[in-house]
Design an enzyme around this catalytic site. Structure first.
Site, PDB file in Angstrom:
ATOM      1  CB  ILE A  28      -1.015   0.036   1.186  1.00 58.20           C
ATOM      2  CG1 ILE A  28      -0.333  -0.267   2.521  1.00 58.20           C
ATOM      3  CG2 ILE A  28      -2.163  -0.915   0.940  1.00 58.20           C
ATOM      4  CD1 ILE A  28      -1.241  -0.147   3.730  1.00 58.20           C
ATOM      5  CD  GLU A  30       8.188   1.854  -2.687  1.00 59.70           C
ATOM      6  OE1 GLU A  30       8.866   2.852  -2.949  1.00 59.70           O
ATOM      7  OE2 GLU A  30       8.151   0.837  -3.384  1.00 59.70           O
ATOM      8  CB  VAL A  36       3.426   0.405   4.243  1.00 60.39           C
ATOM      9  CG1 VAL A  36       2.360   0.124   5.303  1.00 60.39           C
ATOM     10  CG2 VAL A  36       4.424   1.440   4.749  1.00 60.39           C
ATOM     11  CG  ASP A 146       9.662  12.112   9.248  1.00 54.18           C
ATOM     12  OD1 ASP A 146       9.788  13.187   8.637  1.00 54.18           O
ATOM     13  OD2 ASP A 146       9.567  11.014   8.680  1.00 54.18           O
TER      14      ASP A 146
END
Length: 332
Positions: A28, A30, A36, A146
């Site tokens: 699904i 990156e 992922v 992040d």
């Protein structure tokens, strides 16, 4: 839809999982840390997100410090933090199993119509929930580092959850993701951009300010394509910082006395819709934003203070996943 081959090492925890307990369904995305997959827990049939962590030194195996740090993240249990359900080691690869949410904030904003904005009550509710999650994690000394719309996940019930908490410290932030796309700088605090070696929870508060602004306008506030471009875009809007408003700025490793000296603050202009002649943020919302985008990290609003900002005075918290939580440690 093949079951993943048996994992040799499973995480320590209440239910010991191996990779054999999960079926990979489809890739699904990156993310910053690797690929992922959408997957299924074969024991419970629940959907999960499986992150295969890409490690810089794959030949040397997974650093035990990373595994230890990541395992601690299972303790971050809050309704607005995406739950880490299992940490599984296989050979020298690391899989993190998270609860599955199919939509992130960026995709949600992208599918709004051309002249359509996030409803004001959604803007307020999402901002409040993000701050609730941030406050919870900061009180446990976990910094995100992040934060961006891509790792804020939304469901159909008005909830928003923060993903990838603590991974930046445990694994480090790579310069590029799998697809060689540069990791975005648009939400990065100025102290990081200027090379601060030590930084605090304030880096996350800056990111929240940028995300709050973007939810209001549908446009990233500071859209730089390099560290220096990002910094100068911030300076052009907020003015170039001086020692007067940011004590110690001139001592930061990447501060240069030759930086252009922009003096005016144009932040308010960013929230004026020329088409309708309306301001996209009212005065109290704008005051919250200003508090989140204070240059000096020691003066920037922290999450607990932000939760009691007047902008949230008339907030109906009865239907929120974490209710009226405003930083009381004993709640969770």
């Amino acid at each position: 839809m093949d079951p993943i081959r048996e994992g040799e090492v499973a995480h320590e925890g209440d239910s010991v999982y191996t990779l054999n307990d999960f079926t990979k369904l489809e890739k699904i995305g990156e993310g910053t840390y690797g690929v992922v997959y959408k997957g299924k827990n074969r024991r419970t049939n629940a959907m999960v997100a499986m992150k295969k962590i890409r490690l810089e030194s794959e030949d040397e195996g997974v650093p035990s410090t990373a595994v230890r740090e990541i395992s601690l993240l299972k303790e971050l249990q809050h309704p607005n933090v995406v739950g880490l359900e299992a940490v599984i080691m296989q050979e020298n690869r690391l899989f993190l199993i998270f609860e599955f949410l199919s939509f992130d904030l960026k995709r949600y904003m992208d599918q709004l119509g051309k002249d359509e904005y996030l409803p004001l009550e959604t803007l307020k509710s999402y901002t409040f929930q993000i701050l609730q999650a941030m406050c919870f994690c900061h009180q446990r000394r976990v910094i995100h580092r992040d934060l961006k719309p891509q790792n804020l996940l939304v469901d159909n019930n008005g909830a928003i959850k923060l993903a990838d908490f603590g991974l930046a410290r445990a694994i480090g932030i790579p310069i590029r993701v799998y697809t060689h796309e540069v990791v975005t700088l648009w939400y990065r605090a100025p102290e990081i951009l200027m090379g601060a070696q030590r930084y605090s929870m304030g880096v996350d508060m800056w990111s929240i300010g940028c995300i709050f602004a973007e939810m209001a306008t549908k446009k990233p506030l500071f859209q730089g394509d390099s560290e220096i471009d990002e910094l100068f875009r911030i300076f052009r809007v907020l003015g170039t910082p001086t020692e007067l408003e940011w004590n110690g700025v001139e001592s930061l490793p990447d501060y240069k006395a030759t930086f252009p000296k922009w003096r005016e603050n144009f932040l308010r202009d960013k929230f004026y819709d020329k088409k309708t002649g309306k301001h996209l943020l009212d005065d109290t919302a704008f005051s919250l934003l200003e508090g989140l985008l204070i240059y000096d990290p020691s003066l920037r609003l922290n999450a607990k203070k932000a939760l009691v900002h007047p902008y949230f005075d008339n907030m109906d918290t009865s239907k929120l996943p974490a209710g009226n939580y405003r930083g009381e440690l004993e709640l969770f």
